[in-house]
Design a protein around this motif. Structure first.
Motif, PDB file in Angstrom:
ATOM      1  N   ILE A  18       0.831  -1.310   0.178  1.00 35.18           N
ATOM      2  CA  ILE A  18       0.020   0.093   0.239  1.00 35.18           C
ATOM      3  C   ILE A  18       0.889   1.302   0.013  1.00 35.18           C
ATOM      4  N   LEU A  19       0.913   2.044  -1.258  1.00 33.04           N
ATOM      5  CA  LEU A  19       1.540   3.329  -1.267  1.00 33.04           C
ATOM      6  C   LEU A  19       0.818   4.514  -0.406  1.00 33.04           C
ATOM      7  N   ALA A  20       1.642   4.840   0.603  1.00 32.30           N
ATOM      8  CA  ALA A  20       0.867   6.114   1.239  1.00 32.30           C
ATOM      9  C   ALA A  20       1.095   7.132   0.483  1.00 32.30           C
ATOM     10  N   LEU A  21       0.053   7.951   0.016  1.00 34.09           N
ATOM     11  CA  LEU A  21       0.004   9.315  -0.456  1.00 34.09           C
ATOM     12  C   LEU A  21      -0.064  10.385   0.063  1.00 34.09           C
ATOM     13  N   ILE A  76       9.318   5.716  -0.711  1.00 38.14           N
ATOM     14  CA  ILE A  76       9.087   5.750  -2.174  1.00 38.14           C
ATOM     15  C   ILE A  76       8.925   6.934  -2.422  1.00 38.14           C
ATOM     16  N   ARG A  77       8.049   7.747  -1.872  1.00 36.81           N
ATOM     17  CA  ARG A  77       7.604   9.201  -2.411  1.00 36.81           C
ATOM     18  C   ARG A  77       8.982  10.141  -2.435  1.00 36.81           C
ATOM     19  N   ASP A  78       9.998   9.867  -1.466  1.00 40.72           N
ATOM     20  CA  ASP A  78      11.257  10.823  -1.459  1.00 40.72           C
ATOM     21  C   ASP A  78      12.345  10.035  -2.243  1.00 40.72           C
ATOM     22  N   ALA A  79      12.214   9.013  -2.872  1.00 41.76           N
ATOM     23  CA  ALA A  79      13.078   8.277  -3.480  1.00 41.76           C
ATOM     24  C   ALA A  79      13.549   9.266  -4.958  1.00 41.76           C
ATOM     25  N   ALA A  80      14.935   8.983  -5.343  1.00 40.51           N
ATOM     26  CA  ALA A  80      15.257   9.718  -6.539  1.00 40.51           C
ATOM     27  C   ALA A  80      14.594   9.182  -7.762  1.00 40.51           C
ATOM     28  N   ASP A  81      14.134   7.844  -7.620  1.00 40.58           N
ATOM     29  CA  ASP A  81      13.453   7.035  -8.546  1.00 40.58           C
ATOM     30  C   ASP A  81      12.337   6.358  -7.946  1.00 40.58           C
ATOM     31  N   PRO A  82      11.117   6.889  -7.541  1.00 43.26           N
ATOM     32  CA  PRO A  82      10.026   6.062  -6.968  1.00 43.26           C
ATOM     33  C   PRO A  82       9.777   4.899  -7.575  1.00 43.26           C
ATOM     34  N   ALA A  83       9.828   4.519  -8.733  1.00 36.48           N
ATOM     35  CA  ALA A  83       9.350   3.310  -9.490  1.00 36.48           C
ATOM     36  C   ALA A  83      10.523   2.323  -8.993  1.00 36.48           C
ATOM     37  N   GLU A  84      11.755   2.780  -8.991  1.00 44.32           N
ATOM     38  CA  GLU A  84      12.972   1.895  -8.695  1.00 44.32           C
ATOM     39  C   GLU A  84      12.840   1.363  -7.310  1.00 44.32           C
ATOM     40  N   THR A 115      12.184  -2.466  -5.686  1.00 42.33           N
ATOM     41  CA  THR A 115      13.085  -2.963  -4.727  1.00 42.33           C
ATOM     42  C   THR A 115      12.117  -3.643  -3.520  1.00 42.33           C
ATOM     43  N   ILE A 116      11.424  -2.589  -2.844  1.00 38.56           N
ATOM     44  CA  ILE A 116      10.413  -3.094  -1.992  1.00 38.56           C
ATOM     45  C   ILE A 116       9.510  -4.409  -2.335  1.00 38.56           C
ATOM     46  N   LEU A 117       8.890  -4.311  -3.715  1.00 34.78           N
ATOM     47  CA  LEU A 117       8.194  -5.522  -3.754  1.00 34.78           C
ATOM     48  C   LEU A 117       8.973  -6.838  -4.064  1.00 34.78           C
ATOM     49  N   ALA A 118       9.982  -6.582  -4.467  1.00 32.57           N
ATOM     50  CA  ALA A 118      11.215  -7.965  -4.686  1.00 32.57           C
ATOM     51  C   ALA A 118      11.269  -8.337  -3.472  1.00 32.57           C
ATOM     52  N   GLU A 119      11.555  -7.558  -2.430  1.00 33.30           N
ATOM     53  CA  GLU A 119      11.687  -8.032  -0.787  1.00 33.30           C
ATOM     54  C   GLU A 119      10.504  -8.633  -0.500  1.00 33.30           C
TER      55      GLU A 119
END
Length: 250
Positions: free
Chosen positions: A15-18, A216-224, A228-232
């Motif tokens: 769940i991505l927190a917006l 995710i929100r503050d990452a340089a590349d949110p998709a990446e 990575t989180i999904l893979a873990e």
């Protein structure tokens, strides 16, 4: 309901927190992560900025919505507000673990598919915070008591940190959904969460869903970051084994 055995897809459980201040920024973040994220959380900040219309927009574009408003008020107010949330098509709603509030929310939901989650102890609280509030229980004891209350009054699940799913399963049973916020990938800041865990730790302990915002929100590349989180998460779910779904089937 008869139990079935299915493999968990991590994309259904992230769940991505917006947690952003405007609809435009929410849309920008969703554009960055694309189809990696299907489930989103709307909390106080975005709801204060954009209200029910934002929720309807997200549902219209096919997103599952977790509305994290942590209701706590007199019974009539909670009952009527929950009915409005149910009518919007929201999938999950948080209510503070107070007997009167939880019971009113269950009544307000009626027969709608809205799943009600009792907030046990906020992830930025520790034992000192509880004592300052006059609560003479440990965090773990209070979480267990509030999870038991949630099950008793007919809620679908609880919100608890990644430190508590195992004891909830052991003391309360497997029926409740457990949604875990305060999740931080290894090597990232705990921010203001006193009881943060990694995605793998939360899932291995028994969490069904994890909520991730700032990593995710503050990452340089949110998709990446999301990938990575999904893979873990997927590795942890696969290691835990197939899902034994029951009354709270995902």
């Amino acid at each position: 309901m008869k139990s079935t055995t299915t493999r968990i897809d991590a994309r259904d459980r992230l769940i991505l927190a917006l947690d952003v201040p405007s609809p435009d920024e929410a849309e920008q973040l969703l554009s960055c992560v694309g189809d990696l994220v299907t489930f989103v959380k709307v909390g106080l900040e975005l709801y204060a900025a954009a209200g029910p219309e934002m929720v309807r927009r997200l549902i219209a574009r096919g997103k599952r919505v977790f509305l994290d408003l942590k209701f706590l008020d007199i019974e009539e107010t909670v009952r009527r507000a929950t009915a409005r949330v149910a009518a919007m098509g929201v999938e999950m709603l948080t209510v503070h673990a107070n007997r009167k509030a939880l019971t009113a929310a269950v009544q307000g939901r009626g027969g709608a598919p809205l799943r009600l989650l009792a907030v046990t102890v906020l992830t930025n609280f520790d034992g000192n915070d509880l004592r300052e509030m006059g609560i003479q229980r440990t965090v773990e004891d209070l979480v267990i008591a509030r999870a038991a209350l949630a099950a008793e009054v007919g809620c679908d699940g609880v919100v608890a940190s990644g430190e508590e799913p195992a004891v909830i399963r052991r003391k309360v049973g497997s029926r409740l959904l457990i949604v875990t916020p305060g999740v931080r990938p290894t090597g990232t800041s705990r921010d203001d969460h006193a009881r943060a865990t990694t995605p793998a730790q939360a899932i291995s302990a028994g969490a069904d869903y994890v909520v991730v915002g700032r990593p995710i929100r503050d990452a340089a590349d949110p998709a990446e970051a999301a990938a990575t989180i999904l893979a873990e998460m997927q590795t942890a779910f696969d290691a835990r084994g197939a899902d034994q779904t029951g009354p709270c089937e995902a």
